[in-house]
Design a protein around this motif. Sequence first.
Motif, short mmCIF file in Angstrom:
data_model
loop_
_atom_site.label_atom_id
_atom_site.label_comp_id
_atom_site.label_asym_id
_atom_site.label_seq_id
_atom_site.Cartn_x
_atom_site.Cartn_y
_atom_site.Cartn_z
N TYR A 232 0.82 -1.22 0.00
CA TYR A 232 0.00 0.00 0.00
C TYR A 232 0.84 1.27 0.00
CZ TYR A 232 0.18 0.35 5.25
OH TYR A 232 0.56 0.47 6.57
N LEU A 290 -6.67 0.83 8.44
CA LEU A 290 -7.75 0.30 7.60
C LEU A 290 -8.66 1.42 7.09
CD1 LEU A 290 -8.72 -2.89 9.67
CD2 LEU A 290 -7.62 -2.83 7.42
N LEU A 293 -6.83 3.43 4.39
CA LEU A 293 -6.74 2.71 3.12
C LEU A 293 -8.08 2.74 2.38
CD1 LEU A 293 -4.52 -0.38 4.08
CD2 LEU A 293 -3.88 1.62 2.73
N CYS A 294 -9.18 2.66 3.13
CA CYS A 294 -10.50 2.83 2.50
C CYS A 294 -10.60 4.22 1.86
CB CYS A 294 -11.61 2.64 3.54
SG CYS A 294 -11.82 0.94 4.11
N LEU A 390 -5.03 -3.49 2.11
CA LEU A 390 -6.10 -3.51 3.10
C LEU A 390 -6.46 -4.95 3.48
CD1 LEU A 390 -9.24 -1.30 3.23
CD2 LEU A 390 -9.51 -3.77 3.33
N TYR A 394 -5.85 -6.45 7.25
CA TYR A 394 -7.03 -6.93 8.00
C TYR A 394 -6.74 -8.26 8.70
CZ TYR A 394 -11.86 -8.21 9.04
OH TYR A 394 -13.02 -8.57 9.68
#
Length: 409
Positions: A232, A290, A293-294, A390, A394
Amino acid sequence: MNKKILSWCLFDFANSSYSAVIAAVIFPVYYANVIVGNETGLGDLWWGRAIALSMAVVALTSPLLGGIADYAKIRKRLLFLYTLLCVASVSSFYFLHKGMVMEGFALIVIANIGMEGGLVFYNSFLPEIAEPAHQGRVSAWGFGVGYAGSVFSLLLALFLINKGLITGVWPMVALFFGIFSIPAFLSLPKDSRNGSRIHRAAMDGLRYTWKTLKKISANKEQRKFLGAYLIYEDGVNTVIVFSGIFAATTLKFNPEELISMYLIVQMTALIGAFLTARPTDYWGPKKVVLMSLCLWIIVSVAAFFVHDKGHFFIIACIAGLGLGTVQAASRAFYTQFIPQGQESEYFGVYSFVGKSSAVIGPLIFGFISSTFGSQRPAILSVALFFIVGLIIIYTVKGGGPNVMKKQEV
């Protein structure tokens, strides 16, 4: 603030002119659109190649450079040589003109190696000039002074561009970098005379990094985290490298608008880092990573559809919030894996992974842009880096609230 700390911060002021003008805002657009020509995405392809190659060289040599900094004790001389390499290359941009694709490619690769490679030695001075209790604030001072350097150098660049002197921007950056780095070479601690030989120091650094990598790879959760971070962060770096070119080529931003966008992103990144500082401790860095990243996925998809400059400014602001958030929360997440007393070696690997995460993304962006003759599918492809990162993050165990951890202790 003593003289050593002031000179260290001034070096950040100096090199931020390169980061802002050469790496992010002005020169990428000039190289892609003027030197190469970007009607079919060819400029994107060559710019992506230049960034990928230079960062690959820096990533592969950083363990060797770190060993030289730690064991040969000649980091000040090497910082000077790398800075000189960068300054000389940037000043040579003045002689580039339309069609000099390979010459420009070679110069930006050398300049970027000089800049990024020199940071290994620059960062290694921090523990020597500041006590452990003060290193955080000194690092923050350097960041703040560096931001001022970005703003000041961009305003000087804008002045020259408005005068029709865009080729004069490159010598200006070289002078800016060179002049404001002089205090560092005069005031930072001198090199020691009792260090190891360079080749032995380089091999010691390589062995040290390999030993730490093996130790970390034995831990499944750390391995997954660093894998996700590599992916990422590659997406984040690709957005940073190509956002200016995308805005100028696809949305027809002029230099004033590009500089305004960059400054807004910098400000919103600072705001994002501050706004998520408390949630990172109370919610846990994993949740914050998280969420960020969304946010990055939304930004990438939205950029694919945007046609209006005003809408892109809004997207840039959101991206800035995500930039500050994901970098601060990722570092906080990683610190939870580090055994007490082993911070230096673990963060050395973290830095190594970070430098490696600017290779694949720029290559893919340039390839897709040149293949389709459009930057829109290329910007959409960046979302895949965030989606894959992501999914992996997770599954990582850890990243819980820091406050709870302190209370249990």
